[in-house]
Design a protein around this motif. Sequence first.
Motif, PDB file in Angstrom:
ATOM      1  N   PRO A  20       0.457  -0.979   0.019  1.00 12.93           N
ATOM      2  CA  PRO A  20      -0.075  -0.243   0.151  1.00 12.93           C
ATOM      3  C   PRO A  20       1.217   0.979   0.183  1.00 12.93           C
ATOM      4  O   PRO A  20       2.087   1.431   0.020  1.00 12.93           O
ATOM      5  CB  PRO A  20      -1.205  -0.303   1.060  1.00 12.93           C
ATOM      6  N   PRO A  21       0.272   2.497   0.019  1.00 14.30           N
ATOM      7  CA  PRO A  21       1.297   3.790  -0.628  1.00 14.30           C
ATOM      8  C   PRO A  21       1.183   4.010   0.494  1.00 14.30           C
ATOM      9  O   PRO A  21       2.932   4.791   0.280  1.00 14.30           O
ATOM     10  CB  PRO A  21      -0.361   4.846  -0.383  1.00 14.30           C
ATOM     11  N   GLU A  22       1.496   3.571   1.697  1.00 13.81           N
ATOM     12  CA  GLU A  22       2.526   4.252   2.726  1.00 13.81           C
ATOM     13  C   GLU A  22       3.743   3.683   2.700  1.00 13.81           C
ATOM     14  O   GLU A  22       4.530   3.872   3.893  1.00 13.81           O
ATOM     15  CB  GLU A  22       1.944   3.862   4.233  1.00 13.81           C
ATOM     16  N   THR A  23       4.210   2.161   1.889  1.00 16.50           N
ATOM     17  CA  THR A  23       5.526   1.896   1.344  1.00 16.50           C
ATOM     18  C   THR A  23       6.719   2.956   1.170  1.00 16.50           C
ATOM     19  O   THR A  23       7.739   2.809   1.977  1.00 16.50           O
ATOM     20  CB  THR A  23       5.338   0.886   1.016  1.00 16.50           C
ATOM     21  N   GLU A  32       6.447   6.580   1.646  1.00 13.45           N
ATOM     22  CA  GLU A  32       6.774   6.777   3.177  1.00 13.45           C
ATOM     23  C   GLU A  32       8.321   5.976   3.876  1.00 13.45           C
ATOM     24  O   GLU A  32       9.315   6.619   4.747  1.00 13.45           O
ATOM     25  CB  GLU A  32       5.693   7.717   3.976  1.00 13.45           C
ATOM     26  N   ILE A  33       7.921   4.801   4.128  1.00 15.78           N
ATOM     27  CA  ILE A  33       9.020   4.216   4.500  1.00 15.78           C
ATOM     28  C   ILE A  33      10.187   4.009   4.157  1.00 15.78           C
ATOM     29  O   ILE A  33      10.437   4.118   5.047  1.00 15.78           O
ATOM     30  CB  ILE A  33       8.249   2.289   5.030  1.00 15.78           C
ATOM     31  N   TRP A  72      15.847   5.564   4.428  1.00 14.23           N
ATOM     32  CA  TRP A  72      16.999   6.747   3.425  1.00 14.23           C
ATOM     33  C   TRP A  72      17.387   7.928   4.273  1.00 14.23           C
ATOM     34  O   TRP A  72      19.139   7.768   4.393  1.00 14.23           O
ATOM     35  CB  TRP A  72      16.004   7.087   2.079  1.00 14.23           C
ATOM     36  N   ASN A  73      16.409   8.485   4.777  1.00 17.56           N
ATOM     37  CA  ASN A  73      17.208   9.830   4.996  1.00 17.56           C
ATOM     38  C   ASN A  73      17.647   9.328   6.266  1.00 17.56           C
ATOM     39  O   ASN A  73      18.256  10.822   6.800  1.00 17.56           O
ATOM     40  CB  ASN A  73      15.596  10.796   5.152  1.00 17.56           C
ATOM     41  N   VAL A  74      17.467   8.338   6.978  1.00 13.07           N
ATOM     42  CA  VAL A  74      18.005   7.856   8.156  1.00 13.07           C
ATOM     43  C   VAL A  74      19.427   7.170   7.683  1.00 13.07           C
ATOM     44  O   VAL A  74      20.375   7.410   8.329  1.00 13.07           O
ATOM     45  CB  VAL A  74      17.453   6.690   9.058  1.00 13.07           C
ATOM     46  N   ALA A  75      19.420   6.234   6.620  1.00 10.18           N
ATOM     47  CA  ALA A  75      20.668   6.041   6.057  1.00 10.18           C
ATOM     48  C   ALA A  75      21.829   6.342   6.082  1.00 10.18           C
ATOM     49  O   ALA A  75      22.842   6.395   5.949  1.00 10.18           O
ATOM     50  CB  ALA A  75      21.161   4.576   5.534  1.00 10.18           C
ATOM     51  N   ILE A  76      21.006   8.213   4.803  1.00 13.39           N
ATOM     52  CA  ILE A  76      22.211   8.682   3.951  1.00 13.39           C
ATOM     53  C   ILE A  76      23.056   9.001   5.173  1.00 13.39           C
ATOM     54  O   ILE A  76      24.574   9.105   4.939  1.00 13.39           O
ATOM     55  CB  ILE A  76      21.687   9.294   2.804  1.00 13.39           C
TER      56      ILE A  76
END
Length: 309
Positions: free
Chosen positions: A131-134, A136-137, A142-146
């Motif tokens: 579903p669409p929330e994937t 957002e996850i 990626w914003n955490v990982a980078i």
Amino acid sequence: MKIGLVTDGLGHLSFDDLLASCKELGVEEIELGCGNWSAAPHVDIDAWLSNSNLIENIKEKLEENKIRISAFNCSGNPLYPGAKGEADREIVKKTFQLASIFDVKTVVMMSGLPGGGPNDEYPNWTTTSWPPETQEIINYQWNVAIPYWQETVKLAQKHGVEKIALEPHGCQLVYNVENFRKLKGLTDDTIGFNLDPSHLFWMGADPIEVIRELRNDIYHVHIKDVRIENKPAGLNTLLDTKHVLEFPNRSWNFAIPGYGHSKDFWKNFIVQLKMVGYDGVLSIEHEDYTMDPYKGIRKTTDLLKDIMI
């Protein structure tokens, strides 16, 4: 190429007995687990970092046995939410320090996987677009990982580590070529690929195509096979959450080379690595739970000696 060994496969042996077994098997290089998902059977990382005499003793034993450390391995989840992620990141830092002491230029890791949002307690592996929330996850992760990986590359370089060989794996942010390229593009050439065909097999990729695509980005190679168990796979797909020791009922199982894919596949695997210029270690990772580890490693070294170019 040189035959190597992830020493966790002989984790029941002392360090001295490990080196003796490697000589007997024809293993020239070893990959030592330093913690996180490895039990680190041959490395007490805090003791090694704090005792220069112990370090010299280990170096002497390696020299006497003509065995080289190809890489240190600290695979874990440095992006895990909370205290567990902090603990894994600490082992990564200590592993870089140890690599500096031994002048080891390669560290094998995994990319890690954050939670699906800022309040999650567990990692969240998202493998579909609906579903669409994937979406957002995935964006959050990626914003955490980078920033973590940009800083980790700098830390590795500070300690003289030239290659971080990331192993694409299930339940990790980087589990395929596309995601690997994305992370590498956001960092630098310190980031490379640890090619383990076993995980590529069960996730549906083709290791031969991966070799030809990545070429000079392959920094390290694990030798491990997978056997697809046709009936359970046909009924339950290859997405299997049963424990690895439940091998009679699983859709796929880890295997030694030749017991999952044929010797002809492994000949082609070696040829393709040679064609793209790889001349590094072939590090045997024994996780075939149907056979004795030493005998399994012996069969694998015998096969590699037969097919290596």
